[in-house]
Motif scaffolding. Structure first.
Motif, PDB file in Angstrom:
ATOM      1  N   TYR A 407      11.813  49.164   6.047  1.00 54.12           N
ATOM      2  CA  TYR A 407      11.657  50.126   7.133  1.00 54.12           C
ATOM      3  C   TYR A 407      12.447  51.373   6.772  1.00 54.12           C
ATOM      4  N   THR A 408      12.187  52.465   7.450  1.00 57.23           N
ATOM      5  CA  THR A 408      12.815  53.738   7.090  1.00 57.23           C
ATOM      6  C   THR A 408      13.528  54.367   8.286  1.00 57.23           C
ATOM      7  N   LYS A 409      14.429  55.263   7.971  1.00 53.90           N
ATOM      8  CA  LYS A 409      15.184  55.983   8.998  1.00 53.90           C
ATOM      9  C   LYS A 409      15.361  57.431   8.552  1.00 53.90           C
TER      10      LYS A 409
END
Length: 479
Positions: A407-409
């Protein structure tokens, strides 16, 4: 809050005047603040000083005294000075949350604003973020070497001026220190302040024993005695134990002893043995004396019996790496209603900036929640997290990695939009907690003191192509 509008370099004002005279002072520019090397040849940098940037922008206004001083320089016309009277920041600023771990060449702060505004704020932002990030990172390295032992910041008297002492102590706590000796920092930022007495206290009394008794009488439940004024093992420690016995007889327990000179490894081992034999296994041993991450690491490896570390000069000055070296570079300019990417070329490839209006994304493993790579992208690019994500090394492009379970932020968050504050404010304790969570999200090999593993920071294919196209275009222009 202090008005630091005049905390700038003269050439910012002369450029502003030039923009004004050319009637392009309202043209929109985009600047990125970033650094090129981690401090102390380490593997990461903790960003600090963002809260001070907020205070600075909110108080950005030229006073009448400022205008009078600028008039006295005979460099600026009355039309420009009249423009400054009503000057305020109306643009946007995105920045990483204070306490975030960042890496070379990644935008820490992104400014999009009218040219005169974007130009003026460069120096102050660099001043605030460079210094505090440097000290927060140094403190983090020191605390890493202490391996869970409390570290106290003791550097005020050796700091390069009052502001360095005040904000350096703040940054040190963000980096992991449990508190500071700096009372003003404690008052300003609601932080623990720590300290007992100096050698001069012992010297003032006829005998060391009398000095210890007087201090214990003053602070019976907080007695920590400095025992190396005359002779640590032959007088200091025996006299301390006498006072500890008297305290215990009156229903109080001592806290500890401190040593500030001598062979800290040998002395701490001897002190621990003697204290234990005397019935004081819970009395803590604090050590100071020109400590840093390397000295602490060596003492720990030698089995020194030190419980608490007081670190001053080499922390507050970051003695082995005196500046972060962050820069503020133009990356885009509005032309005919469109943001046009800009690039600065250099014979040194490390000094070629990444052009365009960008975002920075951190990629995490869904199973471990550990950070695995960062990706710099153009702001209009998106990531479909339901699909594999392929990244490649920005120089050695054949080196690739594909992420599946991730997942990314986004790391850049709005700080100001249309000149108005667009973020929450955080206390130093909250920033410290966030910085610790950041460190917990990285594998140890990226955080170690010596020879850290290099963390992956890549460019998206679109940004990589843009950068190389601009380089080739500029080369053709020079032919």
């Amino acid at each position: 809050m202090r008005n630091l509008t005049m905390l700038t370099d003269l050439y910012q004002l002369t450029m502003m005047n030039g923009y004004f005279k050319s009637n392009i002072h309202e043209d929109i520019l985009v600047f990125d603040m970033f650094f090129r090397k981690n401090p102390s040849s380490g593997g990461y940098t903790i960003i600090a000083g963002i809260e001070q940037v907020i205070d600075y922008i909110e108080n950005l206004k030229f006073s009448e005294e400022d205008i009078d001083y600028l008039r006295s320089l005979n460099l600026f016309g009355e039309d420009f000075l009249s423009y400054l009277i009503n000057f305020k920041f109306t643009g946007e600023i995105y920045a990483v949350r204070e306490g975030t771990i960042m890496f070379p060449n990644e935008p820490i702060v992104r400014v999009k604003a009218p040219a005169a505004q974007a130009q003026l704020i460069e120096t102050a932002i660099l001043n605030m973020v460079n210094f505090q990030s440097l000290i927060a990172t140094k403190a983090s390295r020191v605390c890493y070497s202490a391996n869970g032992d409390p570290v106290m910041e003791f550097g005020l008297r050796r700091a390069q001026g009052p502001d360095a002492g005040l904000y350096g102590a703040r940054a040190a706590v963000i980096g992991g220190c449990v508190g500071t000796s700096n009372v003003l920092t404690g008052q300003e930022f609601e932080l623990p302040i720590l300290g007992t007495h100096a050698h001069s206290w012992v010297q003032k009394f006829p005998t060391e024993l009398e000095a210890f008794r007087a201090y214990a009488t003053t602070y019976p439940d907080k007695t920590m005695l400095l025992i190396d004024t005359y002779n640590t093992l032959e007088s200091g420690l025996p006299n301390a134990i006498k006072v500890f016995d008297e305290l215990r007889a009156n229903g109080h327990e001592p806290l500890g002893v401190r040593i500030d000179s001598g062979d800290l490894e040998y002395l701490s081992k001897e002190i621990r043995k003697i204290l234990d034999d005397a019935g004081y296994p819970n009395v803590k041993i604090t050590a100071s004396n020109d400590l840093d991450e390397y000295a602490i690491s060596t003492l720990k490896s030698q089995g020194a019996k030190i419980d608490i570390w007081g670190v001053g000069t080499k922390l507050i000055t970051s003695s082995d790496w005196p500046s972060l070296g962050g820069v503020y570079k133009l990356s885009a300019a509005m032309e005919n209603g469109e943001l046009v990417p800009k690039i600065k070329l250099s014979e040194d490839p490390q000094k070629i900036n990444n052009p365009g209006y960008k975002r920075v994304v951190r990629i995490y493993n869904k199973t471990t929640n550990k950070a695995e790579a960062d990706l710099m992208m153009l702001a209009d690019e998106t990531i479909d997290e339901s699909k594999p994500l392929k990244v490649f090394h920005p120089v050695y492009t054949w080196k690739t990695k594909i992420f599946y379970n991730y997942y990314t932020k986004d790391l850049l968050e709005p700080l100001f939009i249309d000149g108005k504050l667009a973020t929450n404010r955080y206390k130093v304790k909250e920033i410290k907690e966030y910085a610790q969570k950041e460190k917990d999200s990285f594998w140890p090999q990226y955080l170690r003191i010596s020879s850290p593993e290099r963390y992956k920071v890549d460019l998206s294919e679109k940004l990589w192509e843009l950068k190389n196209d601009l380089i080739e275009m500029r080369k053709r222009d020079q032919q």
